[in-house]
Write an enzyme that holds these catalytic residues in place. Structure first.
Site, short mmCIF file in Angstrom:
data_model
loop_
_atom_site.label_atom_id
_atom_site.label_comp_id
_atom_site.label_asym_id
_atom_site.label_seq_id
_atom_site.Cartn_x
_atom_site.Cartn_y
_atom_site.Cartn_z
CE LYS A 134 -3.98 -1.81 2.60
NZ LYS A 134 -5.05 -1.63 1.73
NE ARG A 154 -10.97 -9.63 -2.40
CZ ARG A 154 -11.18 -8.68 -3.03
NH1 ARG A 154 -11.65 -8.90 -4.34
NH2 ARG A 154 -11.14 -7.41 -2.79
N1 BES Z 1 -8.32 -3.42 4.26
C1 BES Z 1 -8.32 -3.11 2.97
C2 BES Z 1 -9.62 -2.21 2.67
C3 BES Z 1 -9.71 -0.98 3.29
C4 BES Z 1 -9.26 0.16 2.71
C5 BES Z 1 -10.31 -0.94 4.47
C6 BES Z 1 -9.25 1.43 3.23
C7 BES Z 1 -10.35 0.41 5.04
C8 BES Z 1 -9.99 1.43 4.61
C9 BES Z 1 -8.26 -4.47 2.05
O1 BES Z 1 -7.61 -5.19 2.41
C10 BES Z 1 -7.66 -3.80 0.63
O2 BES Z 1 -6.77 -3.52 0.55
N2 BES Z 1 -8.59 -3.70 -0.42
C11 BES Z 1 -8.08 -3.79 -1.63
C12 BES Z 1 -8.72 -4.66 -2.58
C13 BES Z 1 -8.06 -4.57 -4.29
C14 BES Z 1 -6.59 -4.86 -3.96
C15 BES Z 1 -8.67 -5.41 -4.85
C16 BES Z 1 -8.65 -2.15 -2.06
O3 BES Z 1 -9.91 -1.82 -1.60
O4 BES Z 1 -7.71 -1.39 -2.60
MN MN Z 2 -5.62 -5.37 1.79
#
Ligand code: BES
Ligand code: MN
Ligand code: ZN
Length: 499
Positions: free
Chosen positions: A278, A352
């Protein structure tokens, strides 16, 4: 803060501040307010006449009684327009008045509850007042060492009532304290930094709940999960030095033969994104990626303290998502606990993957319903904003039960569609599914992915990526961890009992 219920009359109460509620469109004073106004030579009506106090939603005015009353101050609390009043406005107003009194160093206050405020049951009105006060006063400060003496704390709220309501109010206060206690327990878990809220520590907290009557807690370690074939979950954990834990809480409040409700919560104690790392901006907030798991723990704890006659199981896969030489990679193919194979497109779509194994594991309970709670997708914030829980699922009846609980608790839920066609987006060329369907409909494709691992049971998925963590204070949720879905799940469970 302690809450005591006392028989008596607010006008006679010896208190640091007595709280009186008013509507903006209220024509004249009535009840306790009228009595207090008369006793104090018109202190309240003077303020209202001069429009110092207009009773706007959550407006607070504090006036001194100058020994005209046993109470030292009167706190006037606005509830806005009477036609627009609802339980959530009451929660917000009581949060505000308590926060205000705390800020001026008051430690004790008294109020009485006007049943005519809104057309709801007495139980629901008491619950809203107590929730507003206790949830609004929450503060998280275990790590502050400098200036601790400046931390202000409200110590006591007295609810003064007529004798005939005493038992009802006292009973409802106790129940509500159980619920708000669970919400604050969850807020503490979520606020804790990842270095002090590892999967092992989260599991210890669950074992603490497991010592309560009617609950057992089992924790599966890495070796056991390997034996079981939970490879989807274990792959996410592979980059971390912290051992993953699969937390199982079983509460039996009903006959053994009764099918349980299984609650599944995402327990990422830190989500760096893994190899698909990230950006640095706001990565610190990913300590909150176990909010779903914490909420499930809180809901099971509250259900047991309320002694609900239900069987409930909480499943919390807990791990970190980190990078390193042993981390899983984009392109890896995993064999999940269900036997289905998954191609990893993005290691940041890890929630997921851990939920897939937990949802499949839920089948062994032959559950009456499965509800999972997860900070699953940033896309849910894009779609619905910070305030709203995204809901997707396969069972209309279960969804309508969640909607009903959402209305009662003020935890906003909005449904997104889960049509079969979305599944096209998560088909893999070489495995059964891939863990990311790209940017389009990100919340829905995540739920579509989960649906492949749920057996043939009524199931609902709640995406709490938005409301789990609040960047600013809102009414009865001080900024930070909200504890969202604890009240929603408990309300849902309580409604299940009434049927
Ligand atoms: N934990 C995150 C989602 C999230 C983002 C929660 C911001 C709270 C605040 C999740 O694991 C994630 O990173 N999801 C990705 C999925 C994508 C890579 C398909 C996302 O939302 O970007
Ligand atoms: Mn994530
Ligand atoms: Zn995550």
């Amino acid at each position: 803060m302690k809450i005591l219920v006392k028989k008596g009359n607010l006008a006679e109460a010896k208190s640091q501040a007595i709280i009186l509620t008013f509507f903006e469109d209220q024509k004249k004073l009535a009840g306790a307010a009228l009595q207090i106004d008369q006793k104090s030579g018109g202190l309240i009506s003077e303020l209202i006449k001069n429009r110092d106090f207009e009773a706007k939603q959550s407006q607070v005015s504090v006036i001194y009684t100058r020994d005209l009353l046993p109470a030292k101050r009167i706190a006037l609390l606005g509830l806005g327009k009477s036609a627009e009043a609802d339980l959530d406005k009451i929660r917000g107003a009581f949060a505000k008045v308590m926060q205000h009194l705390r800020s001026i160093n008051i430690k004790e206050a008294a109020t009485s509850i006007d049943w005519k405020l809104i057309a709801e049951t007495k139980e629901k009105i008491v619950q809203a007042v107590v929730e507003g006060a206790l949830l609004g006063l929450y503060q998280y400060n275990p790590y502050k060492t400098v200036g601790r003496e400046d931390i202000k704390e409200m110590e006591q709220l007295n609810i003064i009532c007529e004798g005939k309501d005493f038992n009802l109010i006292e009973k409802e206060v106790k129940k509500t304290q159980i619920i708000t206690g669970a919400v604050c327990f969850v807020r503490d878990l979520v606020s804790a930094p990842s270095n002090e809220m590892t999967p092992s520590i989260l599991a210890k907290k669950a074992q603490g709940i497991g010592r309560k009557k009617g609950i057992t807690c089992k924790v599966l370690d890495k070796a056991r999960m390997k034996e079981l074939g939970m490879n989807s979950f274990l792959s996410v954990a592979s980059g971390s030095n912290e051992e993953p834990k699969f937390i199982i809480l079983e509460y039996s409040g009903a006959k053994k033969s009764e099918a349980p409700i299984v609650l599944v919560g995402k327990g990422l104690t830190f989500d760096s994104g893994g190899i698909s790392i990230k950006p640095a901006d706001k990565m610190d907030e990913m300590k909150t990626d176990m909010s779903g798991g914490a909420a499930v723990m809180g809901a099971v704890m509250a259900a047991s303290n309320l002694q609900l006659p239900l069987n409930i199981v909480g499943l919390i896969p807990a791990t970190e998502n980190m990078l390193g030489g042993t981390a899983y990679r984009p392109g890896d193919i995993l064999k999940s606990y269900s036997g289905k194979t998954i191609e990893v497109i993005n290691t940041d779509a890890e929630g997921r993957l851990i939920l897939a194994d937990a949802l499949s594991y839920a089948s062994k309970y032959k559950p009456a319903a499965i509800i999972d709670v997860a900070t699953l997708t940033g896309a849910c914030i894009v779609a619905l904003g910070d305030d709203v829980i995204g809901m997707l699922g396969t069972d209309d009846k279960l969804k309508s039960e969640i909607n009903r609980a959402a209305k009662a608790t003020g935890e906003l839920v909005w449904e997104l569609p889960l049509w079969e066609s979305y599944s096209e987006l998560i088909k893999s060329d070489i495995a059964d599914y891939k863990n990311s369907g790209g940017r389009a409909a990100g919340t829905i494709t995540a739920a579509a992915f989960l649906s492949k691992f749920v057996g043939d049971f009524p199931w609902v998925h709640l995406d709490i990526a938005g409301p789990a963590w609040r960047a600013k204070d809102i009414t009865y949720i001080p900024k930070g961890a909200s504890g969202v879905t604890v009240r929603l799940l408990v309300e849902f469970l309580r409604n299940r009992v009434k049927k």
